[in-house]
Design an enzyme around this catalytic site. Structure first.
Site, short mmCIF file in Angstrom:
data_model
loop_
_atom_site.label_atom_id
_atom_site.label_comp_id
_atom_site.label_asym_id
_atom_site.label_seq_id
_atom_site.Cartn_x
_atom_site.Cartn_y
_atom_site.Cartn_z
N GLU A 12 32.50 12.08 37.79
CA GLU A 12 33.12 12.75 36.64
C GLU A 12 33.80 14.06 37.06
O GLU A 12 33.43 15.13 36.58
CB GLU A 12 32.05 13.05 35.58
CG GLU A 12 31.29 11.84 35.08
CD GLU A 12 30.11 12.21 34.18
OE1 GLU A 12 29.68 13.38 34.18
OE2 GLU A 12 29.62 11.30 33.48
N ARG A 47 38.67 32.10 30.36
CA ARG A 47 37.67 32.17 31.44
C ARG A 47 37.34 33.60 31.90
O ARG A 47 36.17 33.91 32.11
CB ARG A 47 38.10 31.31 32.64
CG ARG A 47 38.23 29.83 32.28
CD ARG A 47 38.51 28.95 33.49
NE ARG A 47 37.40 28.95 34.41
CZ ARG A 47 37.36 29.64 35.54
NH1 ARG A 47 38.40 30.34 35.95
NH2 ARG A 47 36.30 29.61 36.30
N TYR A 55 33.48 34.31 31.44
CA TYR A 55 32.63 34.28 32.63
C TYR A 55 32.98 35.36 33.64
O TYR A 55 32.51 35.30 34.78
CB TYR A 55 32.78 32.95 33.40
CG TYR A 55 32.90 31.67 32.63
CD1 TYR A 55 31.96 31.34 31.67
CD2 TYR A 55 33.92 30.76 32.92
CE1 TYR A 55 32.06 30.13 30.99
CE2 TYR A 55 34.02 29.56 32.24
CZ TYR A 55 33.08 29.25 31.28
OH TYR A 55 33.18 28.07 30.62
N CYS A 73 42.93 42.69 20.39
CA CYS A 73 42.15 43.89 20.08
C CYS A 73 40.69 43.72 20.42
O CYS A 73 39.82 43.71 19.54
CB CYS A 73 42.36 44.26 18.62
SG CYS A 73 44.08 44.64 18.32
N TYR A 78 40.11 24.01 32.20
CA TYR A 78 39.42 24.97 31.34
C TYR A 78 40.37 26.12 30.96
O TYR A 78 39.96 27.27 30.89
CB TYR A 78 38.12 25.47 32.00
CG TYR A 78 37.24 24.31 32.40
CD1 TYR A 78 36.58 23.55 31.42
CD2 TYR A 78 37.12 23.90 33.73
CE1 TYR A 78 35.81 22.46 31.76
CE2 TYR A 78 36.34 22.79 34.08
CZ TYR A 78 35.70 22.08 33.10
OH TYR A 78 34.94 20.99 33.43
#
Ligand SMILES: *Cc1c(COP(=O)(O)O)cnc(C)c1O
Length: 419
Positions: free
Chosen positions: A275, A314, A318, A343, A372
């Site tokens: 996958e 992202r 993260y 903002c 992503y």
């Protein structure tokens, strides 16, 4: 390797200069390269040449764009889906239902029954409770669902906590020490055909050792399940291979992964399912953006670009690194804070980053945005949804229209009793 490079001082996607896309489609815009997607799909498949019986199911959540799925379908890929919406996309891209795996920790009863109706190849069930429910649903429809039980192997993938999925306290799969018992219970339920096990320990793995540990544990489980009389014909090894986000980053090549898989699984005698998501799509896309203005800062200037955390989440989610460079770089460099217009202080792509010198109106890209990226977009700050473009040689097509804030507002209503 990807097909985004400078030609005569201007960054191109394959043979298309990025300024042409910016002029015709506007910014911000995701730009994908068909040649890069195909190359990654081929390299990954060839890395697994040592595995005789396999299905490679692209993790749709990494990039669900229909045109991207179509490129991969033509490469012989199936799909790993985590919602019925993703299943519909994979089918719309021409993927055969039997090449679709339905994963996800919270599949609803409606999703389970729709998956059955659509002829999904394998349900990766993530709990005893889900297995019992799927068995009920399938039996009531007079069907049998082919299933693998997802195992939580309790292996630390060594990646960011938010994309780590194989530690004992993560929500995914069933604990490996209870797997035999749960598998046994479900195997007695009419409505499900328990034919295998599955694992996926996390994403953006920089090291294949944790994968090897997880696969070895899975191999032992297969042996013990067979010992208990179960017929194990399928094992799903998930995704997770990392990609380089930084220019100097070294990651294990798919060939090393393939060799490890072939070695660990050589006596299993099953069909293996893979996958991959990020490793296929990550470096096949960039987010093209225009500098709104450069603002003086206390230490470094702020390069304010027209892309924001709603388009590429992202870094805000993260703290992820995306390489940032000018589309038409001069010789000068600058150290800047690269931010979007939203903002929130979280709408920061990089602080104190050394990059090409940029001025108001100039174009730049965030690299490695093919996975992503657009898929995580939101309309926060009423910014609408970003457009997507696929390049093929010297031509390109808009493969997702920009959805402007007005179209989103059109879906909203003020009730009569408020008017
Ligand atoms: C996200 C996910 C993948 C893909 O992960 P990558 O790191 O993008 O390869 C594969 N399988 C499952 C179950 C997932 O949730």
């Amino acid at each position: 390797m990807d097909h985004f490079a400078l030609k005569d001082g201007v960054m191109h996607a394959e043979d298309v200069p990025l300024p042409r896309i910016a002029d015709e489609v506007g910014t911000p815009v995701y730009v994908y390269s068909r040649a890069t997607l195909e190359r990654h799909a081929r390299v990954f498949r060839e890395a697994l040449d040592g595995v005789p019986d396999k299905l490679i199911a692209f993790a749709v959540k990494a990039n669900p764009n229909l045109a991207v799925l179509k490129v991969l379908q033509r490469q012989g890929y199936g799909a790993d889906c985590v919602s019925i919406g993703e299943v519909r996309r994979a089918l719309a891209a021409g993927m055969a239902p039997e090449m679709i795996v339905f994963s996800g920790v919270g599949k609803t009863r409606a999703e389970l029954s729709n998956g059955l109706k659509l002829g999904i190849g394998q349900f990766n069930i993530e709990s005893e409770e889900e297995g019992v429910e799927l068995a009920e649903v399938a039996e009531s429809m007079g069907m049998t669902a082919d299933c693998a039980l997802r195992i939580n192997p309790d292996v630390d993938a060594g990646t960011h906590d938010k994309i780590s999925t194989g530690k004992a306290d993560n929500k995914f799969g069933v604990p490996i020490d209870q797997a035999g018992q749960i598998f046994g219970k479900l195997a007695h339920s009419p409505g499900v055909n328990m034919r295998g096990v599955a694992v996926h320990i996390g994403s953006q793995l920089a090291d294949i050792a944790p994968l090897e540990r997880a696969f070895e544990k899975l191999g032992e489980l297969v042996t013990s399940l067979r010992g208990a009389g179960h017929n194990i014909t399928h094992v799903d090894l998930g995704g997770g291979l990392g990609v380089p986000y930084r220019k100097d980053e070294e990651l294990p090549p798919p060939a090393d992964y393939g060799a490890m898989v072939a070695r660990v699984t050589k006596d299993w005698g099953v069909k293996l399912i893979f996958e991959p998501g990020r490793v296929i799509a990550g470096n096949a896309g960039v987010l093209l953006t225009r500098v709104v203005r450069v603002k003086r800062g206390l230490n470094n200037p702020f390069v304010i670009v027209d892309a924001a955390m709603n388009d590429l989440a992202r870094p805000a989610l993260y703290g992820a690194y995306h390489h940032f460079e000018a589309v038409e770089p001069g010789n000068a460099q600058m150290t800047a804070n690269i931010v979007g217009p939203i903002c929130e202080t979280g709408d920061t792509f990089a602080m104190g980053r050394t990059c090409d010198e940029l001025a108001s109106g100039e174009l730049a890209v965030f690299r490695t945005a093919g996975a992503y990226g657009a898929t995580m977009a939101s309309s926060y700050n009423s910014r609408g949804f970003v457009a997507e473009v696929l390049v093929d040689g010297d031509k390109f097509a808009v493969v997702a229209d920009r959805i402007d804030a007005g179209a989103i507002m059109d879906a909203e209503r003020v009730p009569d009793w408020l008017a």
